[in-house]
Design a protein around this motif. Structure first.
Motif, PDB file in Angstrom:
ATOM      1  N   ASP A  33     -47.559  54.814 -92.668  1.00 45.12           N
ATOM      2  CA  ASP A  33     -46.725  53.617 -92.738  1.00 45.12           C
ATOM      3  C   ASP A  33     -45.439  53.949 -93.474  1.00 45.12           C
ATOM      4  N   PHE A  34     -44.299  53.634 -92.865  1.00 41.21           N
ATOM      5  CA  PHE A  34     -43.019  53.807 -93.535  1.00 41.21           C
ATOM      6  C   PHE A  34     -42.009  52.870 -92.897  1.00 41.21           C
ATOM      7  N   THR A  35     -40.918  52.641 -93.616  1.00 40.07           N
ATOM      8  CA  THR A  35     -39.874  51.736 -93.152  1.00 40.07           C
ATOM      9  C   THR A  35     -38.561  52.478 -93.042  1.00 40.07           C
ATOM     10  N   LEU A  36     -37.835  52.225 -91.959  1.00 40.24           N
ATOM     11  CA  LEU A  36     -36.482  52.739 -91.773  1.00 40.24           C
ATOM     12  C   LEU A  36     -35.576  51.568 -91.438  1.00 40.24           C
ATOM     13  N   TYR A  37     -34.292  51.760 -91.631  1.00 43.85           N
ATOM     14  CA  TYR A  37     -33.293  50.760 -91.272  1.00 43.85           C
ATOM     15  C   TYR A  37     -32.380  51.361 -90.221  1.00 43.85           C
ATOM     16  N   ALA A  38     -32.166  50.622 -89.148  1.00 44.19           N
ATOM     17  CA  ALA A  38     -31.334  51.088 -88.036  1.00 44.19           C
ATOM     18  C   ALA A  38     -30.012  50.335 -88.040  1.00 44.19           C
ATOM     19  N   ARG A  39     -28.937  51.079 -87.850  1.00 46.69           N
ATOM     20  CA  ARG A  39     -27.614  50.460 -87.719  1.00 46.69           C
ATOM     21  C   ARG A  39     -27.003  50.970 -86.423  1.00 46.69           C
ATOM     22  N   GLU A  40     -26.639  50.037 -85.562  1.00 49.90           N
ATOM     23  CA  GLU A  40     -26.171  50.368 -84.225  1.00 49.90           C
ATOM     24  C   GLU A  40     -24.897  51.213 -84.254  1.00 49.90           C
ATOM     25  N   VAL A  41     -24.874  52.223 -83.409  1.00 51.48           N
ATOM     26  CA  VAL A  41     -23.696  53.057 -83.229  1.00 51.48           C
ATOM     27  C   VAL A  41     -22.778  52.328 -82.263  1.00 51.48           C
ATOM     28  N   ALA A  42     -21.502  52.237 -82.624  1.00 51.23           N
ATOM     29  CA  ALA A  42     -20.536  51.536 -81.763  1.00 51.23           C
ATOM     30  C   ALA A  42     -20.484  52.181 -80.389  1.00 51.23           C
ATOM     31  N   GLY A  43     -20.339  51.345 -79.370  1.00 51.03           N
ATOM     32  CA  GLY A  43     -20.234  51.819 -78.000  1.00 51.03           C
ATOM     33  C   GLY A  43     -19.222  51.001 -77.240  1.00 51.03           C
ATOM     34  N   ASP A  44     -19.103  51.285 -75.990  1.00 50.25           N
ATOM     35  CA  ASP A  44     -18.193  50.535 -75.125  1.00 50.25           C
ATOM     36  C   ASP A  44     -18.947  49.364 -74.532  1.00 50.25           C
TER      37      ASP A  44
END
Length: 159
Positions: A33-44
């Motif tokens: 069990d672990f937690t990560l945080y995702a931040r969207e990479v800018a795209g078109d």
């Protein structure tokens, strides 16, 4: 990914994004069990507000992954989603891969997404379908929720 889905629902169009390189593994990567945080990479973004999503429409997404919000990047993810049922709400089938130093984790989900811009996107669970390296034979689920500018990914790779 939730922001990409909102883009699809609100704009009726796809989102294309590029991926980034992995720099390190999360300290907790070897745990079940672990937690990560995702931040969207800018795209078109393709903006076409006149056209509603249709069955077969697809979009891709990419995020940088962090152990804590604002911390050092520990990985990346990427995936693709396809509209499989139209109407309000939409059904979208998504597959994705999480790349960490110790290997990769794959997941998939069938999501039901409201089209109203004001509607809150629900939290959801993605099924872990496998992995490579340290994650070979992985199973379990990932609970995904919005968390400000990030998405919180709670991995449960236990039995």
């Amino acid at each position: 990914m939730l922001r990409s889905i909102r883009t699809l629902g609100a704009l009726g169009a796809g989102l294309a994004a590029a991926t980034a390189l992995v720099t390190a593994a999360p300290a907790s990567a070897q745990e079940d069990d672990f937690t990560l945080y995702a931040r969207e990479v800018a795209g078109d973004e393709e903006e076409d507000q006149q056209q509603a999503p249709e069955v077969g429409d697809t979009f891709s997404f990419a995020d940088d992954l962090f152990e804590e919000k604002g911390g050092d990047k520990v990985g990346r993810d990427g995936g693709a989603c396809t509209v499989v049922r139209t109407g309000n709400p939409l059904d979208i089938q998504c597959v994705g891969t999480f790349v960490l130093t110790g290997g990769q984790i794959t997941a998939q989900v069938l999501m039901t997404v409201p089209l109203e811009e004001s509607a809150e996107l629900p939290a959801f669970d993605a099924s872990v379908t496998g992995g490579t390296g340290d994650y070979r034979g992985a199973s379990g689920q990932i609970h995904i929720t919005e968390d400000g500018a990030y998405e919180k990914l709670d991995f449960d790779l236990g039995d």
